[in-house]
Design an enzyme around this catalytic site. Structure first.
Site, mmCIF file in Angstrom:
data_model
loop_
_atom_site.group_PDB
_atom_site.id
_atom_site.type_symbol
_atom_site.label_atom_id
_atom_site.label_comp_id
_atom_site.label_asym_id
_atom_site.label_seq_id
_atom_site.Cartn_x
_atom_site.Cartn_y
_atom_site.Cartn_z
ATOM 1 C CD GLU A 1 56.323 18.799 92.312
ATOM 2 O OE1 GLU A 1 56.006 17.836 93.037
ATOM 3 O OE2 GLU A 1 57.390 19.434 92.450
ATOM 4 N N GLY B 1 61.404 18.955 99.704
ATOM 5 C CA GLY B 1 60.857 20.178 99.123
ATOM 6 C C GLY B 1 61.053 20.201 97.618
ATOM 7 C CB SER B 2 60.847 22.982 95.229
ATOM 8 O OG SER B 2 61.895 23.866 95.588
ATOM 9 C CB THR B 3 63.620 19.880 91.792
ATOM 10 O OG1 THR B 3 62.868 18.660 91.934
ATOM 11 C CG2 THR B 3 64.915 19.573 91.060
ATOM 12 C CD GLU B 4 63.808 27.744 91.955
ATOM 13 O OE1 GLU B 4 64.291 28.884 91.880
ATOM 14 O OE2 GLU B 4 62.591 27.501 91.801
ATOM 15 N N GLY C 1 66.335 22.171 96.353
ATOM 16 C CA GLY C 1 67.296 21.103 96.542
ATOM 17 C C GLY C 1 68.639 21.411 95.904
ATOM 18 C CD GLU D 1 60.117 13.217 99.065
ATOM 19 O OE1 GLU D 1 59.817 13.572 97.897
ATOM 20 O OE2 GLU D 1 59.380 13.391 100.028
#
Length: 510
Positions: free
Chosen positions: A413, A255-258, A260, A277
């Site tokens: 992104e 999913g999203s880096t945030e 994560g 990921e």
């Protein structure tokens, strides 16, 4: 549009009837082998992105439901029915799962299209096709998780035997995204089950339906009760509870880096293992000796496939000055030719975005590109469609020319069908700009000089580099990112390291 370049295929049998039957029946969560409602009784709507209408409702699970699922998964992990299943039998079970997924492929593809919005042909070839391949590949691994005998030199001249064994990490929480719901679930399920783990699977709240149908298929294949549990609900409740639960030994998240970052913080309580990921902002690089026509088609495919809702989407297009105008004109022309429509229309090459919220987010990025001075050469708004789809979340494929690195459309992104194109002249400056990103998931290079391509690939900060191709994956090849694009690798032999523990055994031989 599909990376496999397969044409839409007619659906076999009567998948429409099966999907309608699935949608009309009350939906429940799978916990401990039983289909149950949420403890609270709350429900969550899931919508058709092509129309905005509600397809059905699923349980809105929360911390109490996650706790029930973790208890069931722990019980199954400790039960001999699963723990002592022979490697050969576990491999045969995974093969049965693959066969059943394949036999229900048309139904799963249509359900995926209805819930996610993508063309049925793409769901059939990519999402479901990948799922079958994953289970077949990992079905071979239970019999090959070998340890090793190590030549050691202990103090005192003791005669010893030292060997290693692999053991499942335990109870794992799998949190999957909405862009490839069923295949992302299988990316994680197949290696977790091959390793002997038990699972709590949390699908995205936007797209839970194909995952629930997949769970029915796995149960039909003979998976013991509690080995797979599925909790539907919101990320902020069910997802957060799963990440923080002290009974979970590992979390795997896509999913999203945030999000994560939030998972890493939540996992710290019991120091559970974490693999991530996350996001990407992939550079797609065109050298001056590339074929402009082929590159233009590939560049369009790299960004517009799956409505641009791909973590590896080639959203930053760097074209050498000698080819820039020719490639940009061709990419823009291709963008205007793409047929946008509902996923169940065989003519559709690109479907709607997944939700109203995501449509608003991507549209805001388009406005930011215009505001910051990029030149719009294609798309930018909604397509003209039948009135029945007026409430759908459609956006035309969008191309911006003359972007620069200060713009949001280059830095952030977007996760939508929006391409930012830029010129380059000096290769060192090109590589520096390609690497000037917090992300490092993937990159593409287009050239007829493979020696030059290898040199550039070596300099790019990315987990995957494609040369004269894009968006290719395979169950046998590791996939993952560097920098803020994630931790660990999916697929291949490497992913099994995330689902196993290595034990070192020392024996005094006297």
């Amino acid at each position: 549009m599909s990376p496999t370049a397969q044409q839409p295929q007619p659906l076999r049998g009567a998948p429409e009837d099966k999907v309608q039957g699935f949608l009309s029946a009350p939906r429940a969560m799978l916990i401990g082998g039983a289909w149950v409602p949420s403890v609270s009784g709350r429900l969550l709507d899931t919508a058709d992105p092509a129309t905005g209408s509600i397809l059905t409702q699923v349980p809105d699970g929360d911390e109490q439901d996650v706790d029930r699922a973790v208890t069931a998964a722990r019980r199954a992990f400790e039960d001999t029915a699963w723990r002592r299943m022979s490697p050969m039998d576990r491999g045969m079970l995974l093969h049965r799962i693959a066969d059943l997924i394949e036999s229900h492929a048309d139904e799963l593809a249509l359900l995926e299209s209805r819930d996610n919005g993508k063309p049925v042909s793409v769901a059939r070839a990519v999402d479901v096709g990948t799922s079958v391949k994953l289970f077949r590949y990992f079905a071979g691994w239970p019999t090959k998780l070998e340890g090793s005998t190590i030549p050691v030199s202990p103090r005192g001249g003791l005669r010893v035997l030292n060997y290693t064994t692999h053991h499942p990490v335990g109870v794992v929480g799998l949190i999957v995204p909405w862009n490839f719901p069923v295949s992302m679930a299988c990316w994680k399920l197949a290696p977790a089950l091959a390793a002997g783990c038990t699972v709590i699977l949390k699908p995205a709240d936007e797209t839970p339906l194909s995952t629930l149908r997949l769970a029915e298929i796995l149960t039909e294949a003979g998976l013991p009760d509690g080995v797979l549990n599925v909790v539907t609900g919101r990320g902020a409740t069910a997802g957060a509870a799963l990440a923080a639960h002290g009974g979970v030994d590992k979390i795997a998240f896509t999913g999203s880096t945030e999000t994560g970052r939030s998972i890493v913080r939540a996992a710290a309580g019991n120091l559970k293992k974490v693999s991530l990921e996350l996001g990407g902002k992939s550079p797609n690089i065109v050298l001056p000796d590339a074929d402009p026509e082929a590159v233009a088609e590939a560049a369009a495919e790299a960004i517009f496939f799956n409505q641009g809702q791909v973590c590896t989407a080639g959203s930053r297009l760097y074209v050498h000055d000698a080819l820039y105008d020719e490639v940009l004109d061709a990419v823009s022309a291709r963008a205007e030719q793409i047929v946008v429509g509902p996923g169940d229309d065989p003519a559709s090459e690109m479907g709607p975005l997944v939700s109203a919220r995501h449509h608003a987010r991507v549209t805001e990025f388009v406005q930011a590109g215009l505001h910051q001075g990029a030149r719009l050469t294609a798309g930018g708004g909604r397509p003209d469609l039948d009135e029945a789809y007026a409430g759908g979340y459609f956006l035309r494929p969008t191309v911006f020319a003359d972007a620069d690195h200060g713009m949001r459309i280059v830095r952030e992104e977007i996760f939508g069908p929006v391409l930012a194109a830029m010129r380059w002249r000096d290769v060192d400056d090109l590589v520096a700009k390609a690497n000037d990103s917090p992300f490092g998931l993937s990159a593409g290079i287009w050239t007829s000089d493979l020696g030059h391509a290898h040199r550039i690939a070596d300099e790019l900060q990315a987990g995957t580099v494609w040369i004269n191709c894009f968006n290719l994956t395979d169950p046998g090849s590791p996939f993952g990112g560097v920098k803020q694009s994630g931790w660990g690798r999916e697929m291949g032999r490497k992913v099994l390291d995330l689902y196993t523990e290595v034990k070192s055994v020392w024996v005094n031989l006297g």
